[in-house]
Every structure is written in C-alpha cells, then in structure tokens.
Design an enzyme around this catalytic site. Structure first.
Site, short mmCIF file in Angstrom:
data_model
loop_
_atom_site.label_atom_id
_atom_site.label_comp_id
_atom_site.label_asym_id
_atom_site.label_seq_id
_atom_site.Cartn_x
_atom_site.Cartn_y
_atom_site.Cartn_z
N SER A 1 27.56 42.31 -81.17
CA SER A 1 26.11 42.87 -81.23
C SER A 1 26.03 44.41 -80.74
CB SER A 1 25.28 41.83 -80.13
OG SER A 1 25.54 40.81 -80.34
N SER B 1 24.24 38.29 -74.17
CA SER B 1 25.42 37.95 -75.30
C SER B 1 26.57 36.90 -74.77
CB SER B 1 25.75 39.06 -76.12
OG SER B 1 26.89 38.81 -76.93
N GLU C 1 22.85 28.95 -82.47
CA GLU C 1 23.63 28.82 -83.48
C GLU C 1 24.03 27.25 -83.54
OE1 GLU C 1 27.46 31.07 -84.00
OE2 GLU C 1 28.20 29.22 -84.56
N THR D 1 31.01 29.65 -83.84
CA THR D 1 31.67 30.97 -84.46
C THR D 1 32.23 31.58 -83.31
OG1 THR D 1 29.61 32.04 -84.73
CG2 THR D 1 30.60 30.91 -86.72
#
Ligand code: F3S
Length: 722
Positions: free
Chosen positions: A261, A217, A125, A161
């Site tokens: 996720s 993650s 990202e 984010t």
C-alpha cells in the site's frame, strides 16, 4: 552507511489499479465515493480526498445516482445489490486476484464443499469472500483453530491474499488429516509472498530495517514482524517525518522495504530525508532472484541508484533452465491472463450498471466502467437509453476509446448495430445482389475497394466488358459490382463489374424485345447477310428475315433480294424474348402472286417462264416470283418424249401457252407444245371457246397428287442457326 532497497517495494498491481481507478473517476466527476479506505496509507488517502474523493463506511452513506469505487479488497455480493437499488454507479476496482477467489469459493459452495478461509475474520477482503459463500464459510487464523473446526463431509480451503504462507501450510496439514475429503487452493498473492520473502532475506543481512507503510495495514505489520525476527533494529514508518535519525547514525547496512500500500513517492521521500540528514547513504539495488522478478505482476520497481559494478559476461551466472512454476505461480499467471485489457475496436460484453439521462454506464470488467453516450446508443437517432437497455442487462459494445480524455472508456452500441447490418449485407451478396463501391486503389492484378468494412478485390479481367489498359483510370470511380466469392469470416469479397455490365445489357435487350409483337410492321436496316437469311436491325435488336420470307419467289441466296444497308418495311412474324429471336418477313408486305394471277394470265396467253424444277410428270415453270405453272410431259414437245429432260433443263427460259388458270387450287396449266406447233396445226379457238375435252389425251395430275409442295423446297424457320 549503505542502503539496500527492496526490489518489490511499493504498490502491488491491485492497489495500483484501485488508486488509478479513483484518480480516473475524479477527472470526470466529483465527488467520488470510496467504500472503505482505498489503501492503508493515510498519505494517499489524504491526497485523494483533497482531490474530491470521499471515503464512506457503508453504501447507505453514498447519495443515490453517485459514483462509488469498490477498493481492491472487494465486497460481498449484497453490496452490489444495494448499489443497484440506490442507482449508484459502481467502479469496481476489486483486485483480479481477489475476484478470482470469489469465483473459486462460489463454485466450491455450489458443488457442496464447506469453504474454510485462512485469514482475519474482520478483514474486508475476508468479509467479501465469505459473502460469496453465503456467509457460511469457516474462518481460521491458526492450526489450532483449524483443529477445533466441526466435522464436515467435504472441506475446501482458501486463503486471504495476504495470509502468511507458513501458517497456511500448517492449517492445510491439520485439515488434510482431519477431513476425509479435503481440497485446498493456495490463493495467497504472489506479490505478498514476494515482499515477505524479500523482507526475510534482507533482514538477515542488514543492521537495521525500515518498513514503510500504514501501521494499520496487515501487510505492513506482517513485513515488520518478519523483519523483527531477524533484525531487532526494525522500524515502521508511515512517512519520512518518522525517520529515527538518531538510531540510524551507524556505519552499517540499512534495508528498506515497503508494503503493497506504499506509493513510490513515499519511499523516495524517506530516502531523500536520509540524504538531507547527512546519513551518508549509498543506495544499493537489492538483488532479486530472476524467477521472482519474472513472477512480479507489476512494473519493476524503479532503482534509485546503484554502486554495484556491471557484471562482465564471464561473471554472469549461467542461464538457469526454465523451471516448472509452483502452483501459486501458475495461479497468479492464470489470473494475469484473466485481467482485462482493452483496445479501441474491441467488441466486449458488459453489464449495464447505471443509466444517467441518456448515458449508459457499462461494466466491461475493466478497471473503469465504460460509458455509451446518447450519440453512440443506436443507429436510430431517436432511440433513448431506455429503448436500448435496462440496468442489469447484458449488452455488447465496441470500445471506441480507452480514454476519451476525461478518463472514461468510450463505448458504442451504434457501431455494434452497424456491424450487424454490415454482416447481414455481406451475407446477402452471396445471392448475387449488386452493390456499389468506390475504387480506392489499383494493384497489380486488379483494383481494391471497400464495402461495409470488407475488402473488395475486382480482378482486372472483371473490371469491364472491354480490355482495360490502365487500371488507374478507375481509381476514385463509383462502380456497381457483383460478388463472385464472399469470405465472411475474413471479410473479403472478390467481385465483378463485367458480369454486371453483361447482365444489364441482356436485361435491357430483353426489355426491348418486349416492345415488339407478332403482326407489327417495323422499319429495319439490313446488317448482315447469311446463306439462310438477312439479320436486320429493327431498333436496337436484330431480327432475321429468313430466305423464304424475303420473297414470294425462290431466291437462290438472300443477297439476290437484299443488300447490307437496305432499309426495309417488314412485318414481325414472331417474338421470343427468352431466346432473343425475332422472325421478320419482307414478302408479307408484298402482293401475293396468286392474288391477281387470274387477271394477268388468261387461257391462251403466250408467256415466258423459267424452268424451275423438273419432275417425272412435267416441268414447273416460274412465270413470276412465287407464281408457278406446270408444263405436263405431254405438253413439253411436239413429239412424244420419255423424259422431260430430253427437252428441258432447269433454268431454261421457255415460251409457253396458258391452258388453264385455277386461282383456288393455285394451279396454272401450261403448254410448250402448243407454242412449238406450226401455226397451221394449232386449233383455232378463242379464249372463250377453250374446251378441255378437246385437248390431247392426257390428264394433268394435280400438284397435290405429286405430293410435292413449295415448302419442300425451302428450309423451315426453325432450321436456321445464327
Ligand atoms: Fe491484489 Fe495481491 Fe495486491 S491480491 S491487492 S495484488 S497484494
């Protein structure tokens, strides 16, 4: 053992959309390439790969003309360029929250700000965001790194984010004191913050915490870290198989949270496994502050079961007054507003991203690209995709179906052309152009129809040139109408059929007038008689025989000559198609009285006539229609008289002797005295020996000298009015 499940567990909005985008694409084409793992959850990745998805690390691994999904993390702009060069169709599932950051940094760079990203340098990202800064952004993860940044005039801070709120504030604080011109935009996703807050609160009151999510993650790792700070019995699980059964056999409260996720089915599997293992679990619903639930962008998480008794009205907390949103919540709400929602019939602008055969793929900002099939390209059936657009073109399309059954958004360019044509056609109606409609429905005050997508209303009074008793008799009929009012913006038209009928009748009549010309002989039937003439139908149009053209004589009224229904032979005197007037003459086809006057009236003849008019110098006597002679005052009586009226009255029928006939001058001299004189007193002469010099001593004044003409006794053609 009691179980509390976090309210915000499971896919966030962006991840959910991305996974759905891949699933949708897989229903229409295979394989579907994904640039990088769609989410950090191996179970979901495996499932999608089993269905035909292929995860690649770079665009170069994607065959040309294939379909590739960009995951929610987004990518730098050069990836889009690479796809275009390789004719790869992009399904852009970049999360709208991330795409929003792209816009923010791009604008900040253009305005001369040095962008700083609070985030992990290697995170896809952050790489994507940096790409929109021309790869010139400074990337920091801690306040210390921010402290070490070089000097700059103007600095603009944004965040990955999933960045931790607390760290962002620390970095912002350092930069605010370091740079004279500093701005920040908190771009941390509310979904992440909600999960982190929930993890913090839940871990404080639980004896053990289970964090379900991918070990790679960052989202999951952060949640686990937050939990561990409050609860040492924190476990990360990628699947139910990793459930630490032996460690959970305690008589306490277990909290379950899941990263953004983690799919719902994965959470359900873990809970089911706990039940299978006879852990004697009772699932409690986690209580979430109302405002957090309100700010949640995704669907509320399904509650598995609840032991909590429903609150009574009295127990319910008083409704909180509406509070002001935090900047972050406002940001999220703004983003919500920018999210593309589509519906059939909507017109949208998009960018052509790929052309395959005659199918045009268009990015309309929706989670899935739209497709314009050949049949929907153009109103011209021969048009090809190349005629309509090229890759990169901006194009306006109409959404036909959000899902055509194969997961595609079905678009139409043809209907846009049709709309444009409709708009132009409706605009033309303002010029009075006629148009055809089929009447669909009778309503109270008229009937309704439809024209080029516009609603047409024909008032009852405008439906016909006669009174319409039953409006229903028009339903289903095709009629030609003319617009009285056109409301282009609301697509409404008020129209009249009556005007069309009237105008057509006028036009047809004018055409008929063109068939006639002056001098033409026609047959006619007298339809109506007025004081000034007779209106006569000469074949669809009426002409007027003025009273002066009815006869060579001087009828007192047209009815003295003709009657309604008489069939006449007539001559057209003049035609005026504009004023719709035709002047006719009956007398023109009758012999003129002077033509044979010299043969019928000989000097010395004794004839009868009617006194038509009396003048100071004598009396005009009508011998036959249109033929007048003058009895001079000296010839009125056998005695001398001062006034003609002493002897004669108008309309007296008298016997006179012809004294003279002058056809050229159209004069006949008459004598009543010669008839009244005793036979013996009359001079004996025959016609040949008539000598004017031997007449009594008077001189007959010419009619012209009396300045009186026949025309003075009759109205002119122009004087009459219908
Ligand atoms: Fe998007 Fe937030 Fe999820 S940024 S991908 S909704 S965590």
């Amino acid at each position: 053992m009691k179980l509390i499940q976090g309210k915000y567990n499971g896919f966030c909005f962006g991840v959910k959309s991305a996974v759905e985008a891949v699933e949708t694409e897989l229903t229409r084409t295979k394989p579907v390439y994904i640039l990088g793992p769609i989410i950090h959850n191996q179970g979901v990745v495996d499932k999608l790969e089993a269905e035909g998805a292929i995860t690649v690390e770079s665009v170069m691994q994607v065959p040309e003309s294939s379909t590739m999904v960009i995951r929610s993390h987004g990518v730098p702009p050069e990836v889009y360029d690479q796809c275009r060069q390789r004719n790869i169709r992009i399904v852009d599932a970049t999360c709208p929250f991330v795409a929003r950051i792209h816009d923010i940094v791009q604008k900040a760079c253009c305005d001369g700000w040095q962008v700083v990203i609070a985030g992990q340098k290697e995170h896809p990202e952050v790489i994507g965001i940096n790409g929109f800064c021309g790869n010139k952004a400074w990337i920091v993860q801690t306040a210390e790194q921010a402290e070490a940044l070089p000097g700059a005039e103007r600095v603009f801070l944004v965040a990955q984010t999933t960045f931790v709120q607390e760290k962002f504030e620390q970095i912002a604080f350092v930069m605010a004191t370091k740079y004279p011109s500093f701005r920040k935009q908190n771009t941390i996703c509310q979904a992440t913050r909600q999960r982190q807050t929930e993890a913090y609160e839940l871990s404080q009151k639980c004896d053990a915490m289970i964090v379900i999510g991918g070990r790679h993650s960052s989202n999951t790792k952060k949640l686990a870290q937050i939990c561990k700070n409050n609860c040492k019995n924190t476990y990360i699980l990628e699947s139910s198989a990793e459930l630490p059964v032996e460690n959970l056999e305690l008589n306490g409260i277990i909290g379950i949270i899941a990263g953004a996720s983690t799919p719902q089915w994965s959470i359900r599997e873990v809970i089911a496994r706990m039940n299978e293992q006879d852990l004697n679990t009772t699932v409690l619903e986690e209580q979430v502050p109302a405002e957090q639930a309100q700010a949640q962008p995704e669907e509320a998480v399904e509650a598995v079961q609840t032991e909590a008794a429903p609150q009574t009205e009295a127990e319910k907390p008083a409704e909180e007054p509406e509070r002001e949103l935090t900047p972050e919540e406002s940001f999220e709400r703004d983003l919500e507003k920018t999210m593309v929602r589509i519906r059939p019939g909507q017109v949208k602008k998009g960018t052509v991203v790929q052309i395959v055969g005659d199918d045009v793929f268009v990015n309309i900002g929706y989670k899935a690209d739209g497709i314009i099939p050949q049949a929907e390209l153009s109103l011209d059936p021969k048009a090809t995709a190349a005629d309509i657009a090229s890759v990169g073109d901006e194009i306006t399309v109409e959404i036909v179906k959000v899902n055509d059954g194969e997961g595609n958004v079905l678009l139409s360019r043809k209907s846009i052309e049709r709309r444009e044509q409709d708009r132009a056609a409706i605009a033309e109606l303002e010029d009075g152009r006629y148009f055809d409609v089929t009447i669909k429905q009778a309503v109270k005050a008229g009937v309704l129809a439809e024209y080029r997508g516009a609603r047409v209303f024909i008032p009852a009074s405008q439906l016909s040139n006669r009174y319409v008793e039953n409006l229903e008799e028009f339903v289903g009929k095709k009629v030609t109408v003319k617009a009285l009012e056109v409301d282009k913006s609301r697509r409404r038209i008020v129209a009249s059929r009556r005007q069309v009928l009237q105008e057509e009748a006028i036009k047809a009549r004018k055409e008929k007038y063109k068939q006639f010309e002056a001098g033409q002989h026609v047959k006619g039937i007298v339809r109506r008689i007025t004081d000034f003439g007779a209106f006569t139908d000469i074949g669809g149009v009426d002409g007027l025989i003025h009273v002066t053209d009815l006869s060579w004589g001087r009828p007192k009224h047209p009815s003295d000559i003709v009657s309604v229904g008489d069939e006449l032979e007539l001559e057209i005197l003049s035609v005026n198609a504009e004023t719709e007037r035709i002047a006719l003459s009956l007398k023109a086809l009758q012999p003129k009285p002077w033509d044979h006057a010299a043969e019928r009236y000989l000097v010395g003849d004794i004839v009868e006539g009617r006194v038509d008019r009396i003048a100071p110098f004598g009396a005009f006597v009508e011998l036959e229609p249109g033929l007048f002679g003058l009895v001079h005052i000296s010839q009125v009586a056998t005695r001398r008289i001062d006034k003609v009226e002493d002897e004669l009255r108008v309309d007296d029928v008298i016997t006179v002797k012809v004294l003279d006939v002058d056809p050229e001058a159209k004069r006949i001299s008459l004598s009543r005295r010669a008839v009244l004189q005793p036979e013996r007193e009359r001079p004996q002469r025959n016609h040949d020996s008539y000598d004017e010099d031997r007449e009594p001593s008077y001189k007959l004044p010419p009619i012209e000298e009396a300045k009186v003409t026949l025309a003075d006794f009759f109205p002119k053609m122009d004087d009459f009015e219908d």
